[in-house]
Design a protein around this motif. Structure first.
Motif, PDB file in Angstrom:
ATOM      1  N   VAL A 101      17.222 -30.358  38.492  1.00 54.64           N
ATOM      2  CA  VAL A 101      18.423 -30.206  37.677  1.00 54.64           C
ATOM      3  C   VAL A 101      18.145 -30.549  36.221  1.00 54.64           C
ATOM      4  CG1 VAL A 101      19.932 -30.686  39.639  1.00 54.64           C
ATOM      5  CG2 VAL A 101      19.208 -32.568  38.153  1.00 54.64           C
ATOM      6  N   ASP A 102      19.055 -30.108  35.358  1.00 53.56           N
ATOM      7  CA  ASP A 102      18.945 -30.323  33.916  1.00 53.56           C
ATOM      8  C   ASP A 102      19.579 -31.666  33.573  1.00 53.56           C
ATOM      9  OD1 ASP A 102      18.976 -30.311  31.182  1.00 53.56           O
ATOM     10  OD2 ASP A 102      19.933 -28.346  30.970  1.00 53.56           O
TER      11      ASP A 102
ATOM     12  N   GLY B 214      26.716 -33.890  28.529  1.00 52.10           N
ATOM     13  CA  GLY B 214      28.084 -33.588  28.940  1.00 52.10           C
ATOM     14  C   GLY B 214      28.899 -34.834  29.182  1.00 52.10           C
ATOM     15  N   TRP B 215      28.300 -35.814  29.840  1.00 52.52           N
ATOM     16  CA  TRP B 215      29.025 -37.068  30.074  1.00 52.52           C
ATOM     17  C   TRP B 215      29.316 -37.799  28.765  1.00 52.52           C
ATOM     18  CZ3 TRP B 215      31.814 -37.996  34.010  1.00 52.52           C
ATOM     19  CH2 TRP B 215      31.480 -37.531  35.276  1.00 52.52           C
ATOM     20  N   ARG B 216      28.357 -37.825  27.865  1.00 50.32           N
ATOM     21  CA  ARG B 216      28.612 -38.499  26.578  1.00 50.32           C
ATOM     22  C   ARG B 216      29.799 -37.850  25.863  1.00 50.32           C
ATOM     23  NH1 ARG B 216      22.804 -38.263  26.127  1.00 50.32           N
ATOM     24  NH2 ARG B 216      21.893 -40.340  26.448  1.00 50.32           N
ATOM     25  N   GLU B 217      29.861 -36.533  25.914  1.00 49.49           N
ATOM     26  CA  GLU B 217      30.944 -35.824  25.239  1.00 49.49           C
ATOM     27  C   GLU B 217      32.300 -36.184  25.824  1.00 49.49           C
ATOM     28  OE1 GLU B 217      32.530 -31.209  24.636  1.00 49.49           O
ATOM     29  OE2 GLU B 217      30.444 -31.582  25.241  1.00 49.49           O
ATOM     30  N   ILE B 218      32.423 -36.171  27.133  1.00 47.41           N
ATOM     31  CA  ILE B 218      33.747 -36.375  27.722  1.00 47.41           C
ATOM     32  C   ILE B 218      34.116 -37.850  27.822  1.00 47.41           C
ATOM     33  CG2 ILE B 218      33.573 -34.204  28.983  1.00 47.41           C
ATOM     34  CD1 ILE B 218      33.229 -35.850  31.547  1.00 47.41           C
ATOM     35  N   LEU B 219      33.119 -38.736  27.842  1.00 51.12           N
ATOM     36  CA  LEU B 219      33.414 -40.162  27.959  1.00 51.12           C
ATOM     37  C   LEU B 219      33.791 -40.815  26.628  1.00 51.12           C
ATOM     38  CD1 LEU B 219      30.648 -41.242  30.475  1.00 51.12           C
ATOM     39  CD2 LEU B 219      33.111 -41.551  30.813  1.00 51.12           C
ATOM     40  N   GLN B 220      33.400 -40.217  25.516  1.00 53.22           N
ATOM     41  CA  GLN B 220      33.661 -40.868  24.231  1.00 53.22           C
ATOM     42  C   GLN B 220      35.152 -41.141  24.000  1.00 53.22           C
ATOM     43  OE1 GLN B 220      31.123 -42.099  22.281  1.00 53.22           O
ATOM     44  NE2 GLN B 220      32.910 -43.205  21.491  1.00 53.22           N
TER      45      GLN B 220
ATOM     46  N   ASN C 131      30.998 -27.314  34.240  1.00 52.29           N
ATOM     47  CA  ASN C 131      30.026 -26.239  34.044  1.00 52.29           C
ATOM     48  C   ASN C 131      28.634 -26.668  34.506  1.00 52.29           C
ATOM     49  OD1 ASN C 131      32.027 -24.617  32.962  1.00 52.29           O
ATOM     50  ND2 ASN C 131      31.546 -25.123  30.846  1.00 52.29           N
ATOM     51  N   TRP C 132      28.282 -27.932  34.247  1.00 51.35           N
ATOM     52  CA  TRP C 132      26.962 -28.419  34.678  1.00 51.35           C
ATOM     53  C   TRP C 132      26.858 -28.375  36.202  1.00 51.35           C
ATOM     54  CZ3 TRP C 132      24.891 -31.954  37.927  1.00 51.35           C
ATOM     55  CH2 TRP C 132      23.520 -32.202  37.796  1.00 51.35           C
ATOM     56  N   PHE C 133      27.874 -28.861  36.886  1.00 50.63           N
ATOM     57  CA  PHE C 133      27.837 -28.849  38.346  1.00 50.63           C
ATOM     58  C   PHE C 133      27.742 -27.413  38.878  1.00 50.63           C
ATOM     59  CE2 PHE C 133      29.222 -33.279  38.221  1.00 50.63           C
ATOM     60  CZ  PHE C 133      28.551 -33.811  39.321  1.00 50.63           C
TER      61      PHE C 133
ATOM     62  N   TYR D  57      20.763 -38.425  44.676  1.00 47.12           N
ATOM     63  CA  TYR D  57      21.290 -37.310  45.457  1.00 47.12           C
ATOM     64  C   TYR D  57      20.463 -36.038  45.243  1.00 47.12           C
ATOM     65  CZ  TYR D  57      24.337 -33.580  47.088  1.00 47.12           C
ATOM     66  OH  TYR D  57      24.829 -32.470  47.730  1.00 47.12           O
ATOM     67  N   CYS D  58      20.226 -35.700  43.994  1.00 46.81           N
ATOM     68  CA  CYS D  58      19.557 -34.421  43.721  1.00 46.81           C
ATOM     69  C   CYS D  58      18.160 -34.341  44.333  1.00 46.81           C
ATOM     70  CB  CYS D  58      19.520 -34.148  42.217  1.00 46.81           C
ATOM     71  SG  CYS D  58      21.177 -33.869  41.518  1.00 46.81           S
ATOM     72  N   PRO D  59      17.347 -35.393  44.275  1.00 48.30           N
ATOM     73  CA  PRO D  59      16.033 -35.296  44.929  1.00 48.30           C
ATOM     74  C   PRO D  59      16.123 -35.075  46.439  1.00 48.30           C
ATOM     75  CG  PRO D  59      16.017 -37.052  43.314  1.00 48.30           C
ATOM     76  CD  PRO D  59      17.447 -36.591  43.429  1.00 48.30           C
TER      77      PRO D  59
END
Length: 328
Positions: free
Chosen positions: A155-156, A163-169, A306-308, A147-149
């Motif tokens: 994007v970062d 961020g995903w690792r943090e919320i998915l754990q 926040n990332w989005f 999507y981003c390309p």
């Protein structure tokens, strides 16, 4: 859509040599489906051509579901070398179309679909790989890879993954014991059978993981609008037997998995358009963004929200994706 060259020989070998074939709507994969008619007999021919497709997972999970008391298609014949499988025909009455014509049945049918999940989550999980953090992350990354390309966004990715690792754990930690996750449980993959039960389809990618995944797949449907009110009622129905703290945790995981799934689907639908020329999938993107933004409102999603906000501003999210033949 013509049947595969080997279909006639395969059907003749298994007693369906006089059958008439007609195409049936398929999915976003390389698999194709044909209705097989021979007098009063009906079946479905699945064409899952190697090396793109492997019908063995479908067959294995179908047998698991049937052994567990659920209605998956019976397997009449198979040729794994050529990727041909003759399946039980569940008819044409999909949940999606039935509700289009009978919206008054919506609550009852969704409640039945939730009850099916509740029952599935009570039986021992299938022998399948786990829906682990690495798999969740690979899927979420489809957004940054596809999507981003198309939107020419730099994007970062590193902070996206962090961020995903943090919320998915916490979600991964809660998958103990895991349940069978069909991964595409929604109104276009649920057949309404003559006996009043539900027939299940499109479960070949099943894993074992969190019970919220299939629930959010159905209640945040990529192809059918489900009102916030209906979603809330059905989520509450699933949680009927959960205590207050347990229900609160489940709702948090539900929002996280909804965001992960919707992020993934935005990436997949973009890929189907730009790589495979299936531009009709772009029509679903406004719904996917609405669903994702709803999930991002949950406090458990703050690192990803926040990332989005930093990387994909609102005006970009609702900007059309350029078609393949459009100049940059």
């Amino acid at each position: 859509m013509k049947p595969p060259a080997a279909a006639a020989e395969f059907l003749n070998q298994h007693g369906w040599g006089d059958a008439i074939l007609s195409p049936v709507a398929g999915d976003a994969s390389f698999r194709r489906y044909f209705r097989v008619r021979d007098g009063d007999r009906r079946a479905i021919l699945m064409d899952a051509p190697p090396p793109h497709e492997d019908p063995r997972p479908f067959i294995s999970i179908a047998e698991y579901l049937k052994d567990s008391g659920f209605a998956a298609p019976g397997i009449f014949a198979r040729d794994l070398t050529r990727g041909l499988v003759l399946l039980e025909d569940f008819g044409d009455q999909r949940m999606r179309e039935h509700l289009d014509y009978h919206p008054e049945d919506e609550d009852a049918i969704y409640r039945q679909a939730v009850d099916l999940l509740r029952a599935l989550h009570q039986v021992p999980a299938a022998s399948l790989p786990a829906y682990d953090q690495a798999q969740y992350l690979r899927e979420a990354n489809l957004l940054t890879e596809w999507y981003c390309p198309t939107q020419r966004l730099d994007v970062d990715v590193e902070s996206f993954e962090a961020g995903w690792r943090e919320i998915l754990q916490p979600v991964v930690n809660a998958q103990n014991p895991p349940v069978t996750v069909m991964r595409d449980y929604h109104a276009e993959n649920i057949m309404l059978l003559e006996d009043g039960g539900f027939g299940l389809l499109d479960f070949q990618d099943a894993l074992i993981g969190h019970p919220a995944y299939d629930l959010v797949s159905m209640l945040q449907d990529a192809r059918r609008d489900v009102t916030d009110e209906l979603e809330a009622r059905m989520l509450a129905h699933y949680l009927t037997d959960h205590g207050k703290d347990e229900a609160e945790e489940f709702r948090s995981h539900y929002a996280i998995l909804g965001a992960q799934r919707n992020t993934k689907i935005i990436g997949i639908f973009t890929r189907l358009s730009v790589r495979d020329g299936k531009q009709r999938y772009l029509d679903f993107l406004p719904r996917m963004w609405r669903l994702l933004e709803k999930d991002l409102q949950h406090p458990a999603l703050e690192p990803i929200t926040n990332w989005f906000d930093r990387n994909i501003p609102d005006e970009v999210r609702h900007r059309p994706i350029p078609l393949v033949n459009e100049a940059p």
